[in-house]
Design a protein around this motif. Structure first.
Motif, PDB file in Angstrom:
ATOM      1  N   LYS A 166       0.908  -1.033   0.128  1.00  0.00           N
ATOM      2  CA  LYS A 166       0.212  -0.510  -0.330  1.00  0.00           C
ATOM      3  C   LYS A 166       1.113   1.343   0.200  1.00  0.00           C
ATOM      4  O   LYS A 166       0.166   2.285  -0.792  1.00  0.00           O
ATOM      5  CB  LYS A 166      -1.103   0.064   1.366  1.00  0.00           C
ATOM      6  CG  LYS A 166      -1.990  -1.110   1.086  1.00  0.00           C
ATOM      7  CD  LYS A 166      -2.803  -1.132   2.503  1.00  0.00           C
ATOM      8  CE  LYS A 166      -3.859  -1.789   2.334  1.00  0.00           C
ATOM      9  NZ  LYS A 166      -4.967  -1.834   3.644  1.00  0.00           N
ATOM     10  N   GLU A 167       1.682   1.424   0.570  1.00  0.00           N
ATOM     11  CA  GLU A 167       3.160   2.103   0.953  1.00  0.00           C
ATOM     12  C   GLU A 167       3.572   2.574  -0.230  1.00  0.00           C
ATOM     13  O   GLU A 167       4.166   3.915  -0.996  1.00  0.00           O
ATOM     14  CB  GLU A 167       3.841   2.223   2.292  1.00  0.00           C
ATOM     15  CG  GLU A 167       4.779   3.522   2.209  1.00  0.00           C
ATOM     16  CD  GLU A 167       4.552   4.842   2.108  1.00  0.00           C
ATOM     17  OE1 GLU A 167       4.805   5.153   2.709  1.00  0.00           O
ATOM     18  OE2 GLU A 167       3.539   4.378   2.541  1.00  0.00           O
ATOM     19  N   LEU A 168       3.986   1.265  -0.992  1.00  0.00           N
ATOM     20  CA  LEU A 168       4.270   1.361  -2.347  1.00  0.00           C
ATOM     21  C   LEU A 168       3.541   2.207  -3.620  1.00  0.00           C
ATOM     22  O   LEU A 168       3.837   3.173  -4.196  1.00  0.00           O
ATOM     23  CB  LEU A 168       4.849   0.451  -2.740  1.00  0.00           C
ATOM     24  CG  LEU A 168       5.378   0.168  -4.950  1.00  0.00           C
ATOM     25  CD1 LEU A 168       6.344   1.243  -5.139  1.00  0.00           C
ATOM     26  CD2 LEU A 168       5.834  -1.226  -4.820  1.00  0.00           C
ATOM     27  N   LEU A 169       2.073   1.930  -3.686  1.00  0.00           N
ATOM     28  CA  LEU A 169       1.551   2.190  -3.973  1.00  0.00           C
ATOM     29  C   LEU A 169       0.780   3.985  -4.002  1.00  0.00           C
ATOM     30  O   LEU A 169       1.227   4.731  -5.070  1.00  0.00           O
ATOM     31  CB  LEU A 169       0.618   1.917  -4.510  1.00  0.00           C
ATOM     32  CG  LEU A 169      -0.004   0.253  -5.227  1.00  0.00           C
ATOM     33  CD1 LEU A 169      -1.089  -0.732  -4.219  1.00  0.00           C
ATOM     34  CD2 LEU A 169       0.304  -0.166  -6.657  1.00  0.00           C
ATOM     35  N   ARG A 170       1.700   4.553  -2.674  1.00  0.00           N
ATOM     36  CA  ARG A 170       1.142   5.689  -2.836  1.00  0.00           C
ATOM     37  C   ARG A 170       2.190   6.231  -3.129  1.00  0.00           C
ATOM     38  O   ARG A 170       2.014   8.075  -3.676  1.00  0.00           O
ATOM     39  CB  ARG A 170       0.876   5.713  -1.310  1.00  0.00           C
ATOM     40  CG  ARG A 170       0.842   7.132  -0.535  1.00  0.00           C
ATOM     41  CD  ARG A 170       0.536   7.267   1.337  1.00  0.00           C
ATOM     42  NE  ARG A 170       2.193   7.717   1.752  1.00  0.00           N
ATOM     43  CZ  ARG A 170       3.041   8.585   1.386  1.00  0.00           C
ATOM     44  NH1 ARG A 170       2.916   9.585   1.245  1.00  0.00           N
ATOM     45  NH2 ARG A 170       4.646   8.490   1.912  1.00  0.00           N
ATOM     46  N   MET A 171       4.051   5.909  -2.871  1.00  0.00           N
ATOM     47  CA  MET A 171       4.358   6.710  -3.684  1.00  0.00           C
ATOM     48  C   MET A 171       4.755   6.969  -4.979  1.00  0.00           C
ATOM     49  O   MET A 171       4.939   7.658  -5.662  1.00  0.00           O
ATOM     50  CB  MET A 171       6.088   5.794  -3.497  1.00  0.00           C
ATOM     51  CG  MET A 171       6.225   5.553  -1.827  1.00  0.00           C
ATOM     52  SD  MET A 171       6.154   7.641  -0.826  1.00  0.00           S
ATOM     53  CE  MET A 171       8.087   7.638  -2.163  1.00  0.00           C
ATOM     54  N   ALA A 172       3.991   5.644  -5.849  1.00  0.00           N
ATOM     55  CA  ALA A 172       3.889   5.850  -7.020  1.00  0.00           C
ATOM     56  C   ALA A 172       2.560   6.754  -7.409  1.00  0.00           C
ATOM     57  O   ALA A 172       2.695   7.004  -8.733  1.00  0.00           O
ATOM     58  CB  ALA A 172       3.492   4.331  -8.191  1.00  0.00           C
ATOM     59  N   HIS A 173       1.976   6.620  -6.765  1.00  0.00           N
ATOM     60  CA  HIS A 173       0.579   7.968  -7.320  1.00  0.00           C
ATOM     61  C   HIS A 173       0.212   8.795  -6.710  1.00  0.00           C
ATOM     62  O   HIS A 173      -0.314   9.903  -6.979  1.00  0.00           O
ATOM     63  CB  HIS A 173      -0.968   6.768  -7.126  1.00  0.00           C
ATOM     64  CG  HIS A 173      -0.302   5.843  -7.818  1.00  0.00           C
ATOM     65  ND1 HIS A 173      -0.269   5.273  -9.087  1.00  0.00           N
ATOM     66  CD2 HIS A 173      -0.858   4.202  -7.524  1.00  0.00           C
ATOM     67  CE1 HIS A 173      -0.534   4.338  -9.633  1.00  0.00           C
ATOM     68  NE2 HIS A 173      -0.595   3.126  -8.859  1.00  0.00           N
ATOM     69  N   GLY A 174       0.752   9.289  -4.927  1.00  0.00           N
ATOM     70  CA  GLY A 174       0.928  10.440  -5.095  1.00  0.00           C
ATOM     71  C   GLY A 174      -0.338  10.497  -3.328  1.00  0.00           C
ATOM     72  O   GLY A 174      -0.649   9.071  -3.218  1.00  0.00           O
ATOM     73  N   GLY A 175      -0.631  11.636  -2.573  1.00  0.00           N
ATOM     74  CA  GLY A 175      -1.505  11.552  -1.966  1.00  0.00           C
ATOM     75  C   GLY A 175      -0.746  11.309  -0.506  1.00  0.00           C
ATOM     76  O   GLY A 175       0.435  11.091   0.409  1.00  0.00           O
ATOM     77  N   CYS A 176      -1.786  11.119   0.935  1.00  0.00           N
ATOM     78  CA  CYS A 176      -1.781  11.212   1.936  1.00  0.00           C
ATOM     79  C   CYS A 176      -1.609  10.616   3.223  1.00  0.00           C
ATOM     80  O   CYS A 176      -1.818  10.471   4.013  1.00  0.00           O
ATOM     81  CB  CYS A 176      -1.552  12.993   2.392  1.00  0.00           C
ATOM     82  SG  CYS A 176      -0.348  14.513   1.682  1.00  0.00           S
ATOM     83  N   GLU A 177      -2.125   9.045   2.325  1.00  0.00           N
ATOM     84  CA  GLU A 177      -2.494   8.338   3.813  1.00  0.00           C
ATOM     85  C   GLU A 177      -1.404   8.181   4.044  1.00  0.00           C
ATOM     86  O   GLU A 177      -0.675   7.366   3.796  1.00  0.00           O
ATOM     87  CB  GLU A 177      -3.114   7.465   2.758  1.00  0.00           C
ATOM     88  CG  GLU A 177      -4.974   7.520   2.024  1.00  0.00           C
ATOM     89  CD  GLU A 177      -4.724   8.008   0.001  1.00  0.00           C
ATOM     90  OE1 GLU A 177      -5.088   9.064  -0.152  1.00  0.00           O
ATOM     91  OE2 GLU A 177      -3.300   8.057   0.006  1.00  0.00           O
ATOM     92  N   GLN A 178      -2.218   7.056   5.372  1.00  0.00           N
ATOM     93  CA  GLN A 178      -0.756   6.219   6.560  1.00  0.00           C
ATOM     94  C   GLN A 178      -1.042   4.980   6.441  1.00  0.00           C
ATOM     95  O   GLN A 178      -2.263   4.260   6.937  1.00  0.00           O
ATOM     96  CB  GLN A 178      -1.584   7.579   7.600  1.00  0.00           C
ATOM     97  CG  GLN A 178      -0.059   6.652   8.609  1.00  0.00           C
ATOM     98  CD  GLN A 178      -0.027   7.911  10.092  1.00  0.00           C
ATOM     99  OE1 GLN A 178      -0.817   8.197  10.247  1.00  0.00           O
ATOM    100  NE2 GLN A 178       1.187   6.939  11.122  1.00  0.00           N
ATOM    101  N   TYR A 179       0.424   4.913   5.825  1.00  0.00           N
ATOM    102  CA  TYR A 179       0.602   3.112   5.854  1.00  0.00           C
ATOM    103  C   TYR A 179       0.935   2.747   6.934  1.00  0.00           C
ATOM    104  O   TYR A 179       1.497   1.461   6.631  1.00  0.00           O
ATOM    105  CB  TYR A 179       0.589   2.415   5.078  1.00  0.00           C
ATOM    106  CG  TYR A 179      -0.716   3.423   3.429  1.00  0.00           C
ATOM    107  CD1 TYR A 179      -1.898   2.176   4.000  1.00  0.00           C
ATOM    108  CD2 TYR A 179      -0.196   3.474   2.912  1.00  0.00           C
ATOM    109  CE1 TYR A 179      -3.489   2.623   2.461  1.00  0.00           C
ATOM    110  CE2 TYR A 179      -1.170   4.334   1.632  1.00  0.00           C
ATOM    111  CZ  TYR A 179      -2.932   3.351   2.030  1.00  0.00           C
ATOM    112  OH  TYR A 179      -3.852   4.009   1.550  1.00  0.00           O
TER     113      TYR A 179
END
Length: 636
Positions: A166-179
């Motif tokens: 999930k954190e890799l997908l956040r890094m790839a797509h952006g956003g501030c969700e906390q994983y």
């Protein structure tokens, strides 16, 4: 005209989270004359009513690197290069201070400035395993630097998975969700990166890639329009060295089979060149050290290269942290039966080097004519090393830090400072870093910390490499230590790895510290393990005794051994670690040391002699003119 895109054909599910606008804009820093090249060709075509001349080749430049690991600040490390004397060993090489994001950006600019048509790529481990300035902020500033630098494509490496899917997908797509345990977007919103993460062989439960498998970039217009396609992937063993919970539901397909299947799909999109960004690598035996050599290439990448289809024109590799430039001959011949020669490169780590790759493409026959490359050392500011000033050489380019990158990095340096000053542990007395191949009490203390942190993985023994101990621990009058002090001892952000080894393999591994490959190094063991060594014995027989829990080590028994992933992957020329099985990923080495030192009353330094030198008179440290520099390709 320059057109940049990624291929989502094999990952329809990603269409909704991969905005086309973020993938089709020209790369930052694109040369303004790129479109003009096509216009000039049209003018030439009208000079004669029926031109018979061949179209001139189109030149494409690639600035390539790998294993950046969030190294934003100058790491105060050196790259070893030949000194031109013709001698081998330390007498035939010298050190160039290298690295730091601002200097790296200038070096990349210098490479791209040579080519109107250019592309910038990374072969994995762009993030994680990072120093404090980046890791404290979940590597968001590293992506920020790469946005400003103009990175076009990053293939995922194993470390991209360190914090989970999930954190890799956040890094790839952006956003501030906390994983993770750290809160994202601490200094600024984290927006969609200006470049895609490519993950061709990372497959989800529904059979599609987790992230786009390929990307393309086109240059020019009309008959002189050419394109290059990139396949990005990590090693298929990524799942074995990643946190199991974080990568649940993912599997990694065979590298060669995946690349061979994707190459014709890229050709069908009209590209003239297919390049593989592969986060797997090799090692070389250059002597003297030479980042552009390829003497005795070996390693896990070989069996992948040998199975690649000839339609793949070049391979940009990583993972092993070695630098090399090779003319590789694959085992699959070209269609006409001739040997398949292709370029293989790797640029070390930490942004200490960037590979300058020049391609000549035939726009009429849509094929690569020639490829050549060399590693450019990112020579940066001099620094004070353990043996004196590492000043570098005017025989190699000296780069100035790029001002905008330096200013951006400084924001995060300043923000990290508040964490470094907090009280984080205690120690009963000063633990002084040894200047040599023997770790002493401080390295033993670290080994004990690693063992304690991985007991739940079944760890029985731990080893610490003395060259990885970077500073002393000097407590305040109240015996306290700051986080900054602890961090300075182990700044690399290595992940602990627990693996199963036989007693015979442990002996073979310890022998590698005293063989003819690389610098001599006696690993420091955890409490309960001891060994002695005798340099007067033949290579391969210098470990003369080993004991565990007071008894001789059983050569046939299996033991659970913990080391940093740097060693687990064969670092410091301890290649036997790579034969260890049943690998379990643990915490960061820094977290283990901090937890070990957090107790009060203060932790005492180990006083037992765990690695006994029976012939200190034969130590290379005592021989005139010897040097304890890293072996070729390795960085400490």
């Amino acid at each position: 005209m320059i057109r940049l895109s990624v291929n989502l054909a094999l990952s329809v599910a990603l269409a909704a989270v991969s905005p086309a606008s973020a993938r089709t804009a020209p790369a930052a820093g694109a040369h303004p004359s790129a479109a003009h090249a096509g216009a000039a060709a049209v003018l030439g075509a009208h000079a004669r009513p029926a031109p018979k001349r061949k179209l001139a080749p189109v030149e494409i430049g690639i600035a390539a690197f790998n294993d950046f690991h969030g190294a934003l600040v100058n790491p105060h490390q050196a790259v070893l290069v030949p000194n031109g004397s013709g001698k081998t060993g330390p007498e035939g090489q010298f050190q160039l201070p290298a690295g730091g994001a601002a200097w790296f950006a200038s070096a990349v600019d210098s490479v791209r400035g040579k080519y109107p048509n250019h592309v910038t790529v990374s072969a994995g481990d762009l993030i994680s395993g990072s120093p404090i300035t980046s890791s404290l902020f979940l590597d968001e500033p590293t992506v920020g630097v790469m946005n400003r630098l103009g990175l076009d494509f990053n293939a995922v490496g194993n470390h991209e998975f360190d914090r989970g899917r999930k954190e890799l997908l956040r890094m790839a797509h952006g956003g501030c969700e906390q994983y993770t345990t750290r809160k994202p977007c601490a200094l600024e919103p984290y927006k969609t990166p200006a470049f895609p993460f490519l993950a061709a062989n990372t497959i989800t439960q529904d059979g599609t890639p987790l992230l786009p498998p390929t990307g393309t970039k086109f240059f020019g217009q009309g008959k002189r329009r050419v394109g290059i396609g990139f396949i990005g992937m990590t090693l298929r063993g990524t799942g074995d060295i990643s946190p199991p919970a974080g990568v649940k539901g993912l599997h990694w397909a065979d590298e060669a089979e995946t690349a061979n299947a994707l190459a014709p799909k890229l050709r069908a999109q009209g590209v003239d060149v297919v390049a593989l960004l592969l986060h797997q690598g090799g090692r070389v035996r250059n002597d003297p050290a030479d980042p552009n050599g390829c003497e005795g290439l070996y390693g896990d990448i070989g069996e992948i290269l040998d199975r690649l289809d000839p339609s793949i024109d070049l391979v940009i590799s990583g993972h092993t942290h070695w630098a090399y430039v090779c003319d590789y001959v694959g085992k699959k011949p070209n269609r006409d039966g001739t040997p398949h020669h292709f370029l293989l490169t790797s640029a070390g780590l930490w942004g200490e080097e960037v590979t300058d790759i020049r391609l000549l493409v035939d726009p009429a026959r849509h094929r690569l004519i020639s490829a050549r490359a060399h590693n450019v050392v990112v020579q940066s500011a001099p620094y004070q090393g353990s043996k004196g000033l590492v000043s570098g050489s005017d025989a190699f380019p000296r780069f100035a830090p790029r001002a905008d990158i330096a200013a951006y990095v400084q924001r995060y340096v300043d923000a990290a400072a508040q964490y470094s000053s907090r009280k984080a542990g205690f120690i009963a007395q000063a633990a002084v870093k040894n200047d040599g191949n023997h770790g002493g009490p401080l390295a033993n203390l670290i080994a004990d910390a690693q063992l304690a942190a991985t007991k739940d993985a079944g760890a029985q023994i731990s080893f610490m490499n003395p060259f990885g101990v970077r500073a002393s621990l000097i407590p305040a009058p109240d015996q306290s230590l700051t986080f900054g002090q602890i961090y300075a001892v182990q700044p690399f952000g290595n992940t602990l790895m627990t693996l199963t080894m036989s007693g015979a393999q442990i002996k073979a591994m310890l022998e590698e510290g005293f063989d003819a490959t690389g610098a001599e190094q006696a690993l420091s063991p955890s409490e309960g393990f001891a060994y002695s060594y005798d340099r007067s014995q033949p290579i391969g027989s210098r470990i003369v005794s080993m004991s565990f829990e007071g008894k001789p080590l059983d050569m046939s028994a299996r033991y659970r051994v913990t080391v940093a992933d740097f060693l687990a992957n064969g670092g410091d020329t301890f290649f036997t670690f790579t034969k260890g099985t049943n690998r379990t990923t643990g915490p960061l080495d820094l977290a283990a040391l901090e937890a070990w030192l957090a107790q009060n009353p203060p932790r005492a330094l180990p006083e037992d002699n765990r690695d006994k030198d029976l012939r200190p008179d034969l130590s290379p440290a005592l021989a005139p003119g010897t040097s304890r520099t890293p072996p070729p390709g390795m960085h400490y």
